[in-house]
Design an enzyme around this catalytic site. Structure first.
Site, PDB file in Angstrom:
ATOM      1  N   ASP A 156       0.853  -1.171   0.000  1.00 40.89           N
ATOM      2  CA  ASP A 156       0.000   0.000   0.000  1.00 40.89           C
ATOM      3  C   ASP A 156       0.905   1.244   0.000  1.00 40.89           C
ATOM      4  O   ASP A 156       2.074   1.156   0.421  1.00 40.89           O
ATOM      5  CB  ASP A 156      -0.893  -0.008   1.248  1.00 40.89           C
ATOM      6  CG  ASP A 156      -1.682   1.268   1.408  1.00 40.89           C
ATOM      7  OD1 ASP A 156      -2.398   1.639   0.462  1.00 40.89           O
ATOM      8  OD2 ASP A 156      -1.578   1.907   2.480  1.00 40.89           O
ATOM      9  N   TYR A 183      -0.070   5.178   0.742  1.00 41.15           N
ATOM     10  CA  TYR A 183      -0.242   6.283   1.699  1.00 41.15           C
ATOM     11  C   TYR A 183      -0.355   5.762   3.129  1.00 41.15           C
ATOM     12  O   TYR A 183      -1.243   4.988   3.445  1.00 41.15           O
ATOM     13  CB  TYR A 183      -1.477   7.105   1.325  1.00 41.15           C
ATOM     14  CG  TYR A 183      -1.406   7.616  -0.101  1.00 41.15           C
ATOM     15  CD1 TYR A 183      -0.470   8.582  -0.452  1.00 41.15           C
ATOM     16  CD2 TYR A 183      -2.226   7.088  -1.096  1.00 41.15           C
ATOM     17  CE1 TYR A 183      -0.379   9.039  -1.761  1.00 41.15           C
ATOM     18  CE2 TYR A 183      -2.144   7.538  -2.410  1.00 41.15           C
ATOM     19  CZ  TYR A 183      -1.218   8.511  -2.737  1.00 41.15           C
ATOM     20  OH  TYR A 183      -1.124   8.956  -4.027  1.00 41.15           O
ATOM     21  N   ARG A 207      -9.218  12.368   5.965  1.00 43.08           N
ATOM     22  CA  ARG A 207      -8.862  10.971   5.714  1.00 43.08           C
ATOM     23  C   ARG A 207     -10.091  10.051   5.818  1.00 43.08           C
ATOM     24  O   ARG A 207     -10.302   9.180   4.976  1.00 43.08           O
ATOM     25  CB  ARG A 207      -7.781  10.526   6.705  1.00 43.08           C
ATOM     26  CG  ARG A 207      -7.440   9.052   6.692  1.00 43.08           C
ATOM     27  CD  ARG A 207      -6.817   8.603   5.387  1.00 43.08           C
ATOM     28  NE  ARG A 207      -6.453   7.187   5.411  1.00 43.08           N
ATOM     29  CZ  ARG A 207      -6.074   6.488   4.347  1.00 43.08           C
ATOM     30  NH1 ARG A 207      -6.001   7.059   3.156  1.00 43.08           N
ATOM     31  NH2 ARG A 207      -5.765   5.226   4.454  1.00 43.08           N
ATOM     32  N   SER A 229      -2.273   0.507  -4.946  1.00 47.43           N
ATOM     33  CA  SER A 229      -2.843   1.663  -4.231  1.00 47.43           C
ATOM     34  C   SER A 229      -4.164   2.125  -4.829  1.00 47.43           C
ATOM     35  O   SER A 229      -4.423   1.945  -6.022  1.00 47.43           O
ATOM     36  CB  SER A 229      -1.824   2.808  -4.292  1.00 47.43           C
ATOM     37  OG  SER A 229      -2.383   4.017  -3.836  1.00 47.43           O
ATOM     38  N   ASN A 230      -4.963   2.747  -3.970  1.00 49.00           N
ATOM     39  CA  ASN A 230      -6.164   3.447  -4.435  1.00 49.00           C
ATOM     40  C   ASN A 230      -5.803   4.689  -5.254  1.00 49.00           C
ATOM     41  O   ASN A 230      -6.641   5.205  -5.996  1.00 49.00           O
ATOM     42  CB  ASN A 230      -7.015   3.888  -3.233  1.00 49.00           C
ATOM     43  CG  ASN A 230      -7.931   2.790  -2.715  1.00 49.00           C
ATOM     44  OD1 ASN A 230      -8.187   1.796  -3.397  1.00 49.00           O
ATOM     45  ND2 ASN A 230      -8.425   2.973  -1.490  1.00 49.00           N
TER      46      ASN A 230
END
Lengths: 236, 236
Positions: free
Chosen positions: B15, B17, B46, B123-124
């Protein structure tokens, strides 16, 4: 002059927790168990409960809302360093079956029943939870259906969950008013195609999801004002 | 005696972040814009960012992570009563491209590269965000792939998102170590079939999702300790 005619509303589907039923007593009870920490526990519990519905839905790992709610309570207490005994957990979970009805919701349900509008609950709650809370509030017979996402095994905002409304009422989603105190729920229902009303009980800004509920107000009284002129189909 | 042999690990997907890149500077910058409120804004931002990835995923309304992140910032500032000017918004969004690498992550990436373990980010974040942050941290060439959910149009924890790892590495999910600082992400990847490691940087209790990461530790140093004995396939 072009004006958009009001859509005829043939039925109304309500979210349950926070919309018809007042969850405030959970924080009060939590505060009796954990003095000074009840509000914090109730708030984190709610966040985790919703998180878990979404994670399990996205990953195809459905569990009933009662299980998810219990799991979320365990995690939240641990995260806050609160020693959650079995008795605390049972009492807090039982409280979900004994939430009261908001005064404005009770008034609106009374009016709508007299207008013979078909009503339903469309909730993440599983059938035993919904049956218990409706029965404990003597609302038996008020709702034509208690629609639980349990029958489709995925939580709101999945389309399968919102599909329960049109299927139960036998009409298009746009002809059903979907009412929720959760903006994300009203937005999800609007994406699906419902006419939607957001009861913004907490006075929050709208979610930035690129979709807007058809109506917004602070209480169920404003739902009545929104729905009454729409109950009769406008002249062609 | 039965002992479970260590699974051979052929590749590692990280991942981004909070796992490799330290998001702490966002709260610091937010605090420069809104003195005394930065931590609060960064925390709500967030939460909303992740909420929006899930709502849009469940409802089939994908938008790139940069758009979602920007929407979440607008909502969060409004919810906290902070007047977010365009200049604030641009500066806070730009900060996402300039997050630093955690020291422990930099050490681990260096060691793993020397061991010739194929590495990826999963990752998103959308491709421009991932390319910018990798480039700004001079990590070009470290990762065999920057896998963005943008190519499948749905966010983690959807199976389509996690499927990017096995596809890119050409091996089974169980042969890939998926590393995240988000417990829900490690759990989602474990559901999918990865061998998973949760870097619990914040010292939180595990999520109650009925699934457990294969490994847990506070820093990337513990990822190294976990992965090194598993890099060679055990004798049959």
């Amino acid at each position: 002059m072009n004006t958009t005619p009001a859509l005829p509303i043939k039925a109304i589907a309500f979210d349950a927790y926070g919309t018809i039923f007042d969850v405030h007593s959970i924080a009060k009870l939590a505060d009796r168990h954990f003095p000074g920490r009840g509000a914090e526990l109730a708030a984190l519990w709610r966040v985790k409960q919703i998180d878990y519905t979404r994670l399990r839905s996205m990953s195809g790992r459905y569990e009933p809302f009662s299980k998810i709610t219990s799991d979320a309570l365990v995690h939240s207490a641990r995260a806050l360093g609160l020693a959650l005994g079995d008795d605390h957990a049972v009492a807090l979970m039982r409280q979900y079956d004994h939430l009261g009805v908001f005064d404005d919701a009770a008034r609106a349900l009374h009016v709508l029943r007299n207008l013979h509008v078909p009503l339903a609950i469309l909730s993440n709650g599983d059938p035993p939870m919904l049956e218990a809370i409706v029965s404990n509030n003597r609302l038996d017979g008020v709702f034509a259906s208690l629609l639980s996402v349990d029958s489709v095994g995925i939580f709101k905002t999945a389309p399968e969950a919102y599909a329960l409304g049109p299927k139960a009422f036998g009409c298009a989603a746009a002809e059903i008013l979907f009412v929720s105190s959760n903006c994300w729920d009203a937005c999800g229902a609007a994406w699906y195609g419902y006419t939607t009303f957001w009861i913004n009980r907490a006075g929050l800004p709208i979610e930035e999801l690129g979709v807007v509920p058809a109506g917004t107000g602070r209480t169920m009284d404003e739902v009545l004002a929104f729905v009454e002129p729409r109950l009769i189909a406008p002249a062609a």
